[in-house]
Scaffold this active site. Structure first.
Site, PDB file in Angstrom:
ATOM      1  N   ARG A   1       0.851  -1.191   0.000  1.00  0.00           N
ATOM      2  CA  ARG A   1       0.000   0.000   0.000  1.00  0.00           C
ATOM      3  C   ARG A   1       0.891   1.248   0.000  1.00  0.00           C
ATOM      4  NH1 ARG A   1      -3.558  -2.642  -1.642  1.00  0.00           N
ATOM      5  NH2 ARG A   1      -5.589  -3.033  -0.706  1.00  0.00           N
TER       6      ARG A   1
ATOM      7  N   GLU B   1      -3.125   7.744  -4.666  1.00  0.00           N
ATOM      8  CA  GLU B   1      -3.298   7.040  -5.944  1.00  0.00           C
ATOM      9  C   GLU B   1      -4.429   7.686  -6.691  1.00  0.00           C
ATOM     10  OE1 GLU B   1      -3.634   2.769  -5.773  1.00  0.00           O
ATOM     11  OE2 GLU B   1      -1.791   2.631  -4.595  1.00  0.00           O
TER      12      GLU B   1
ATOM     13  N   HIS C   1      -0.918   0.097  -9.752  1.00  0.00           N
ATOM     14  CA  HIS C   1      -1.627  -0.831  -8.857  1.00  0.00           C
ATOM     15  C   HIS C   1      -2.177  -2.041  -9.646  1.00  0.00           C
ATOM     16  CE1 HIS C   1      -3.876  -0.897  -4.755  1.00  0.00           C
ATOM     17  NE2 HIS C   1      -3.718  -2.126  -5.209  1.00  0.00           N
TER      18      HIS C   1
HETATM   19  C1  DGY Z   1      -5.603  -6.092  -2.922  1.00  0.00           C
HETATM   20  O1  DGY Z   1      -6.109  -7.186  -3.131  1.00  0.00           O
HETATM   21  O2  DGY Z   1      -5.470  -5.640  -1.789  1.00  0.00           O
HETATM   22  C2  DGY Z   1      -5.181  -5.306  -4.101  1.00  0.00           C
HETATM   23  O3  DGY Z   1      -4.207  -4.375  -3.775  1.00  0.00           O
HETATM   24  C3  DGY Z   1      -6.376  -4.623  -4.735  1.00  0.00           C
HETATM   25  O4  DGY Z   1      -6.908  -3.719  -3.837  1.00  0.00           O
END
Ligand code: DGY
Length: 325
Positions: free
Chosen positions: A237, A266, A285
């Site tokens: 993250r 993001e 992402h």
């Molecule tokens: C997750 O599965 O956490 C991915 O980053 C998509 O949000």
């Protein structure tokens, strides 16, 4: 009988939406941009379930806008830091996610970033496009072999440990930093502190969840502990890494390279100076973004909702102990 209302905040796979529409009054928000909080508050009124995505800030206000009817928030993803789980528990709302189905895809993608950083793929691509390829260069654009490198993994859960397995199979030395000791470590060695991991690793890959404790886990001090030739990989993250401090470290060659799948915010602002740096690979992402995996995630999210609509606590509920159904 009136079917319960279910709101899906982005366009999703048709077959899963068809399955959901058989048991619900389905509202799919398929605008090109994710709904704003104001839009979501409007749409969610009277809903029993919300199919949420990482862009949605599912706050107590959103829950209250739904009203008493809201029973399930099903996140499309394993991470659910965009949902206020405490607020959901207080309102007896089940929060569910999609663990497991994206482990291999996400870990393999982290390894792809590790390999492309080591072999300078993004930089070489820009080199060719910018007309710099004149000859075969025996001493230019040299990368390094991973077999002589140590990979340090922060967070050795499903995804982190799977990456450890891939890295060990590729003859890398693997160390990890995790609160608990997992049963299967694939030969990886546990270190006692984050600092030890940062000191010893040639490549550091982040796989812990984003919580109040892990916000800015990697900032100026931590970057200064890393080796000068080290690479930082973040597929977890964005807010776990302080982006401005990372820019500083990369631009001053305090560390050698970074590869980011996630940023804070993001999307990253178009004019962020980090985007001008050569020693960075950045992607939007996409760690779990294969057709197969995203279909599995969609199915699992719908399964979670359908279970909830049938008054069973969803199998992948993250707050089972806090709700009373
Ligand atoms: C997750 O599965 O956490 C991915 O980053 C998509 O949000």
């Amino acid at each position: 009988m009136v079917k319960p209302k279910v709101v899906v905040t982005r366009k999703q796979f048709t077959e899963e939406m068809e399955r959901l529409s058989k048991v619900s009054n389905l509202v799919i928000i398929d605008t090109p941009t994710p709904p704003t909080s104001k839009e979501l508050k409007e749409q969610i009124k009277g809903a029993t379930a919300l199919f949420a995505h990482i862009n949605d800030n599912v706050s107590s206000e959103i829950m209250d806008a739904a009203g008493q009817s809201l029973k399930i928030i099903a996140e499309f993803g394993v991470g659910y830091d965009n949902v206020d789980v405490n607020a959901a528990s207080e309102r007896n709302i089940a929060v569910a996610n999609t663990p497991g189905v994206l482990t291999e895809t996400t870990a393999s993608f982290a390894f792809t970033l590790i390999q492309s950083a080591a072999r300078r793929i993004a930089e070489c691509d820009r080199y060719v496009r910018n007309g710099k390829w004149k000859f075969f260069e025996p001493l230019d654009l040299l990368g390094y072999d991973l077999s002589s490198s140590t990979l340090g993994i922060i967070g050795f859960g499903r995804i982190g440990s799977y990456l450890g397995k891939i890295a060990s199979n590729n003859n890398m030395k693997v160390i990890y930093y995790n609160r608990s000791t997992p049963t299967e470590t694939y030969g990886a060695e546990k270190v006692d502190s984050l600092n030890q991991l940062l000191e010893k690793s040639d490549i550091v890959s982040i796989h812990c969840p984003y919580t109040a404790e892990t916000k800015n886990l990697i900032a100026k001090k931590e970057l200064s502990i890393m080796k000068n030739n080290a690479t930082l990989i973040n597929t977890a993250r964005g807010p776990i890494v302080n982006l401005d401090d990372l820019y500083e470290a990369l631009s001053k060659n305090r560390i050698a390279y970074a590869a980011l799948d996630v940023t804070d915010p993001e999307p990253i602002k178009k004019d962020h100076p980090i985007l001008k740096l050569e020693n960075l690979t950045i992607v939007p992402h996409i760690a779990s973004a294969t057709v197969e995996t995203r279909k599995k995630m969609s199915k699992m999210t719908v399964d979670n909702i359908i279970e909830g609509l049938n008054s069973s606590v969803p199998t992948y509920c993250v707050n089972t102990e806090k709700i009373h159904w």
